[in-house]
Design a protein around this motif. Sequence first.
Motif, short mmCIF file in Angstrom:
data_model
loop_
_atom_site.label_atom_id
_atom_site.label_comp_id
_atom_site.label_asym_id
_atom_site.label_seq_id
_atom_site.Cartn_x
_atom_site.Cartn_y
_atom_site.Cartn_z
N GLY A 135 0.80 -1.22 0.00
CA GLY A 135 0.00 0.00 0.00
C GLY A 135 0.83 1.27 0.00
N TRP A 136 1.96 1.25 0.73
CA TRP A 136 2.81 2.43 0.79
C TRP A 136 3.33 2.81 -0.58
N LEU A 137 3.62 1.79 -1.42
CA LEU A 137 4.13 2.09 -2.76
C LEU A 137 3.06 2.75 -3.62
N HIS A 138 1.83 2.28 -3.51
CA HIS A 138 0.73 2.89 -4.27
C HIS A 138 0.53 4.34 -3.85
N ALA A 139 0.64 4.60 -2.55
CA ALA A 139 0.53 5.98 -2.07
C ALA A 139 1.68 6.82 -2.60
N LEU B 138 3.48 6.31 -5.32
CA LEU B 138 3.31 6.52 -6.75
C LEU B 138 2.22 7.54 -7.06
N SER B 139 1.20 7.61 -6.22
CA SER B 139 0.16 8.63 -6.39
C SER B 139 0.74 10.02 -6.16
N ILE B 140 1.60 10.15 -5.16
CA ILE B 140 2.23 11.45 -4.91
C ILE B 140 3.18 11.81 -6.05
N VAL B 141 3.90 10.82 -6.55
CA VAL B 141 4.79 11.08 -7.70
C VAL B 141 3.97 11.55 -8.90
N ALA B 142 2.81 10.93 -9.13
CA ALA B 142 1.94 11.36 -10.23
C ALA B 142 1.51 12.82 -10.03
N LEU B 143 1.19 13.19 -8.80
CA LEU B 143 0.83 14.59 -8.52
C LEU B 143 2.02 15.53 -8.77
N LEU B 144 3.21 15.07 -8.47
CA LEU B 144 4.40 15.89 -8.73
C LEU B 144 4.64 16.07 -10.23
N VAL C 70 7.63 20.39 -0.85
CA VAL C 70 8.14 20.08 0.49
C VAL C 70 7.24 19.03 1.14
N PHE C 71 5.94 19.25 1.08
CA PHE C 71 5.00 18.29 1.67
C PHE C 71 5.03 16.95 0.95
N ALA C 72 5.20 16.99 -0.37
CA ALA C 72 5.30 15.75 -1.13
C ALA C 72 6.55 14.98 -0.72
N LEU C 73 7.67 15.67 -0.58
CA LEU C 73 8.91 15.00 -0.18
C LEU C 73 8.78 14.38 1.22
N LEU C 74 8.20 15.13 2.15
CA LEU C 74 7.98 14.59 3.49
C LEU C 74 7.15 13.30 3.44
N ALA C 75 6.07 13.34 2.70
CA ALA C 75 5.19 12.17 2.61
C ALA C 75 5.91 10.99 1.96
N VAL D 158 9.18 10.32 1.74
CA VAL D 158 10.23 9.76 2.60
C VAL D 158 9.62 8.95 3.74
N ILE D 159 8.57 9.46 4.35
CA ILE D 159 7.90 8.71 5.43
C ILE D 159 7.33 7.41 4.90
N LEU D 160 6.68 7.46 3.74
CA LEU D 160 6.11 6.24 3.17
C LEU D 160 7.18 5.18 2.87
N VAL D 161 8.30 5.60 2.33
CA VAL D 161 9.34 4.65 1.93
C VAL D 161 10.11 4.11 3.15
N VAL D 162 10.37 4.95 4.12
CA VAL D 162 11.17 4.53 5.27
C VAL D 162 10.31 3.82 6.31
N VAL D 163 9.18 4.40 6.68
CA VAL D 163 8.34 3.84 7.73
C VAL D 163 7.44 2.72 7.21
N ARG D 164 7.01 2.84 5.96
CA ARG D 164 6.10 1.86 5.33
C ARG D 164 4.90 1.58 6.25
N PRO D 165 4.10 2.62 6.49
CA PRO D 165 3.02 2.51 7.48
C PRO D 165 1.89 1.56 7.09
N PHE D 166 1.79 1.20 5.86
CA PHE D 166 0.74 0.24 5.43
C PHE D 166 1.17 -0.46 4.17
#
Length: 142
Positions: A81-85, A87-93, A127-132, A134-142
């Motif tokens: 799930g974290w990867l899908h999230a 990739l969605s942020i990357v698409a927004l970027l 900035v907010f995209a980068l924060l999200a 990095v957190i998704l890739v490192v923490v992998r919350p879901f």
Amino acid sequence: MLYLWLKALHIIAMVCWFAGLFYLPRLFVYHAMSSDPISRERFCLMERKLYRGIMWPSLVLTVLLGAALISLNPSYYLSQGWLHAKLSIVALLVVYQFFCGAQIKAFARDENPRGHVFYRWFNEAPVFALLAIVILVVVRPF
């Protein structure tokens, strides 16, 4: 070993891309504040070179290297799930970058309808995209 090289190159390309995503809107701030033709022409040149020479190649490399990483173990990565999230942020970027390209064209035609305050806020989105990301890739919350 291939995985580590791809990962390192992906991170390097991403850092270069984000450098452009951070700097281009800052150029827009200064461009929107400029009033003399020489400054405006200089900003147009700087914006165009940054966009075409750094941001686009970095975006392409980031996406290609990310796809290569996924291709090494697609069943694992595509079930996360974290990867899908991410990739969605990357698409927004990518959409953000296209919008930046439209702003460059508007500035070049001297048709920018926005003031420097808009671009100061616009500059914060990556900035907010980068924060999200990095957190998704490192923490992998879901």
